[in-house]
Design a protein around this motif. Structure first.
Motif, short mmCIF file in Angstrom:
data_model
loop_
_atom_site.label_atom_id
_atom_site.label_comp_id
_atom_site.label_asym_id
_atom_site.label_seq_id
_atom_site.Cartn_x
_atom_site.Cartn_y
_atom_site.Cartn_z
N LEU A 26 105.59 -80.03 36.57
CA LEU A 26 105.78 -79.96 38.02
C LEU A 26 106.52 -81.19 38.53
N GLN A 27 106.17 -82.33 38.00
CA GLN A 27 106.84 -83.59 38.38
C GLN A 27 108.31 -83.56 38.01
N GLY A 28 108.62 -82.97 36.85
CA GLY A 28 110.01 -82.85 36.42
C GLY A 28 110.83 -81.95 37.34
N GLN A 29 110.19 -80.85 37.82
CA GLN A 29 110.87 -79.94 38.74
C GLN A 29 111.18 -80.61 40.08
N LEU A 30 110.30 -81.53 40.50
CA LEU A 30 110.45 -82.19 41.79
C LEU A 30 111.22 -83.50 41.72
N GLU A 31 111.65 -83.87 40.53
CA GLU A 31 112.36 -85.15 40.37
C GLU A 31 113.61 -85.26 41.24
N PRO A 32 114.42 -84.20 41.38
CA PRO A 32 115.62 -84.32 42.25
C PRO A 32 115.27 -84.55 43.72
N GLU A 91 111.28 -92.49 57.48
CA GLU A 91 111.72 -92.53 56.09
C GLU A 91 110.98 -93.58 55.28
N ASP A 92 110.43 -94.61 55.97
CA ASP A 92 109.74 -95.65 55.24
C ASP A 92 108.39 -95.17 54.71
N GLU A 93 107.85 -94.09 55.28
CA GLU A 93 106.57 -93.57 54.83
C GLU A 93 106.81 -92.50 53.76
N GLU A 94 106.23 -92.70 52.57
CA GLU A 94 106.40 -91.74 51.50
C GLU A 94 105.55 -90.51 51.76
N GLU A 95 106.16 -89.34 51.50
CA GLU A 95 105.42 -88.09 51.60
C GLU A 95 104.71 -87.88 50.26
N ARG A 96 103.52 -88.45 50.12
CA ARG A 96 102.78 -88.40 48.86
C ARG A 96 101.85 -87.20 48.84
N VAL A 97 101.89 -86.48 47.74
CA VAL A 97 101.05 -85.30 47.57
C VAL A 97 100.18 -85.49 46.33
N ALA A 98 98.88 -85.30 46.49
CA ALA A 98 97.95 -85.39 45.37
C ALA A 98 97.90 -84.05 44.64
N VAL A 99 97.98 -84.07 43.33
CA VAL A 99 97.95 -82.85 42.52
C VAL A 99 96.63 -82.82 41.74
N VAL A 100 95.88 -81.76 41.95
CA VAL A 100 94.61 -81.56 41.24
C VAL A 100 94.78 -80.37 40.31
N GLU A 134 112.69 -86.49 44.83
CA GLU A 134 111.72 -87.58 44.86
C GLU A 134 111.77 -88.37 46.16
N SER A 135 112.95 -88.43 46.79
CA SER A 135 113.07 -89.15 48.05
C SER A 135 112.39 -88.42 49.21
N GLU A 136 112.14 -87.12 49.03
CA GLU A 136 111.53 -86.31 50.08
C GLU A 136 110.03 -86.08 49.86
N VAL A 137 109.63 -85.95 48.60
CA VAL A 137 108.21 -85.74 48.29
C VAL A 137 107.91 -86.35 46.93
N LYS A 138 106.75 -87.02 46.84
CA LYS A 138 106.33 -87.65 45.60
C LYS A 138 104.95 -87.14 45.23
N VAL A 139 104.85 -86.53 44.04
CA VAL A 139 103.55 -85.99 43.59
C VAL A 139 102.86 -87.02 42.70
N GLU A 140 101.54 -87.11 42.87
CA GLU A 140 100.73 -88.02 42.08
C GLU A 140 99.51 -87.27 41.54
N LYS A 141 99.23 -87.46 40.28
CA LYS A 141 98.07 -86.80 39.68
C LYS A 141 96.80 -87.46 40.19
N PHE A 142 95.89 -86.64 40.72
CA PHE A 142 94.66 -87.17 41.32
C PHE A 142 93.51 -87.04 40.31
N GLU A 143 92.92 -88.17 40.00
CA GLU A 143 91.79 -88.21 39.07
C GLU A 143 90.51 -88.09 39.89
N GLY A 144 90.11 -86.90 40.15
CA GLY A 144 88.91 -86.67 40.94
C GLY A 144 88.79 -85.21 41.28
N THR A 145 87.79 -84.87 42.07
CA THR A 145 87.59 -83.47 42.44
C THR A 145 88.51 -83.08 43.58
#
Length: 418
Positions: A67-73, A48-57, A75-86
């Motif tokens: 998409l972030q708003g849909q996943l807000e409930p 549980e201490d490791e965040e399930e981080r997902v990069a969004v391209v 957030e403790s299970e998966v966290k999306v982050e916008k990826f600035e790159g290819t």
């Protein structure tokens, strides 16, 4: 009576000190404690201490905030982050362990959102299912806006339909009561199944062991075989009560220590512990004891026909198959306790302990039906006790390898010669 109690005490203490009993009891107690501490165990192994981080391209789309708003409930299970790159750079970041996966989001020709999820462990479904669910909801929103459908209308369409089941019988149980009772009946059926199976095997093995060591020749000269049979049955029964008593005690302590977790997850409510009817508990005890007496008598008789412990399991096979059939009928009957086959088999003595208990636990069964099944069951136990006692009296004198159930006839003939 004194000799009978000596046999009961000897059988009880002999099995109580055995390694098999101690190991079985210890494993069961550990399982009960593990179940009660399920939350802590899951926390230790789930990371549980490791965040399930997902990069969004995003490829030609501007959907990240939605998409972030849909996943807000979640957030403790998966966290999306916008990826600035290819997309390739994001995949490399997953390989390096920075993210658990990459979600590539784009718009189809009809401007409907679509996505591709890249991850090293494709068998992992929790994160991917949440992302798919969020993207599906986003698709509905976008499609509805394109069709100029108001959000209030969408919410009304997506809301669950009001559906309630009401019985026309005044004394019928509600859906909630059935759900709670189903969990309790399920547990009691398992206890009855494993209890009869385990303690029945103990009885047959105990008799066969004494015959193989020639102890039986000494016993039959001082104690009648019938007293021996029922002494072993009650001795093993006392052992079972000791084992179940320990399990219940440890289970109660563990539940009290984790009461907050069990209440919050509704486990106790689902299993029927939050609202147990006294009548259901009484029926559970009655049918458990009668079921034990029925099968224990059969096990003792079958055990007397063999003189080697390795033959005991073989001769017990027909009885075990009957128990398995009864258990299978009860398990299938949980979803439909009013089925005709459940009603009919509940009056067959060998199936009554499980099937009738299933019915009285799940349904409002007339008292006369319960009374008839109990009378038939008790009469069968008495008849088996009388006939079994005569077979046992001659069976303990049989030595050599047991070939078939024809040995029952030999045992009866030896009884007549006494």
């Amino acid at each position: 009576m004194n000799k009978f109690m000596i046999i009961v005490g000897h059988t009880y203490t002999n099995r109580l000190k055995s390694k098999a009993f101690m190991i079985t009891t210890l494993i069961t107690l550990l399982f009960v404690m593990a179940f009660a501490n399920l939350e802590t165990i899951i926390g230790l192994f789930s990371g549980e201490d490791e965040e399930e981080r997902v990069a969004v391209v995003e490829e030609g789309a501007n959907l990240f905030e939605h998409l972030q708003g849909q996943l807000e409930p979640y957030e403790s299970e998966v966290k999306v982050e916008k990826f600035e790159g290819t997309e390739q750079e994001a995949k490399d970041a997953v390989t390096d362990g920075d993210y658990v996966g990459v979600l590539s989001v784009s718009l189809a020709e009809d401007n409907i959102p679509q996505g591709t999820y890249y991850t090293e462990q494709i068998s992992e479904y929790k994160v991917s299912s949440l992302l798919e669910q969020a993207l599906q909801q986003l698709k509905v929103t976008v499609a509805s806006q394109s069709a100029q459908v108001e959000q209030a209308t969408i919410n009304e369409i997506m809301s669950p339909v009001a559906f309630e089941k009401v019985s026309l019988k005044e004394d019928a149980k509600t859906e909630e009561e059935l759900s709670q009772t189903r969990g309790l009946v399920y547990i009691m059926l398992f206890l009855l199944y494993f209890g009869v199976l385990m303690y029945g095997s103990m009885i047959s093995t105990e008799v066969a062991t004494e015959k193989s060591s020639r102890v039986m020749e000494i016993l039959i000269s001082s104690v009648s075989p019938v007293k021996q049979m029922f002494g072993k049955i009650f001795g093993i029964a006392l052992l079972g009560l000791t084992q179940f008593g320990l399990i219940v005690l440890v289970g109660y302590i563990a539940v009290q220590q984790n009461k907050e977790f069990l209440d919050s997850t509704s486990i106790s409510s689902y299993l029927g512990f939050s609202n147990i009817e006294i009548s259901t508990l009484i029926y559970a005890i009655v049918f458990f004891l009668l079921g034990y007496m029925l099968y224990a008598t059969i096990a003792a008789v079958l055990g007397s026909l063999v003189s080697r412990t390795e033959d005991a399991q073989q001769v017990m096979t027909p009885m075990i198959l009957l128990i398995v059939v009864a258990f299978f009928l009860a398990m299938t009957g949980l979803s439909n306790p009013e089925a005709t086959y459940v009603t009919v088999t509940s009056f067959i003595p060998l199936f009554t302990p499980m099937l009738m208990f299933l019915r009285v636990g799940m349904l409002e069964v007339p008292m006369w039906e319960v009374a008839i099944s109990l009378v038939i069951l008790v009469a069968t136990i008495v008849a088996l006790g009388i006939i079994g006692g005569r077979i046992y009296r001659g069976g303990v004198l049989l030595y050599g390898r047991s070939s078939s159930f024809k040995d029952i006839k030999k045992a009866l003939q030896l009884t007549k010669k006494e």
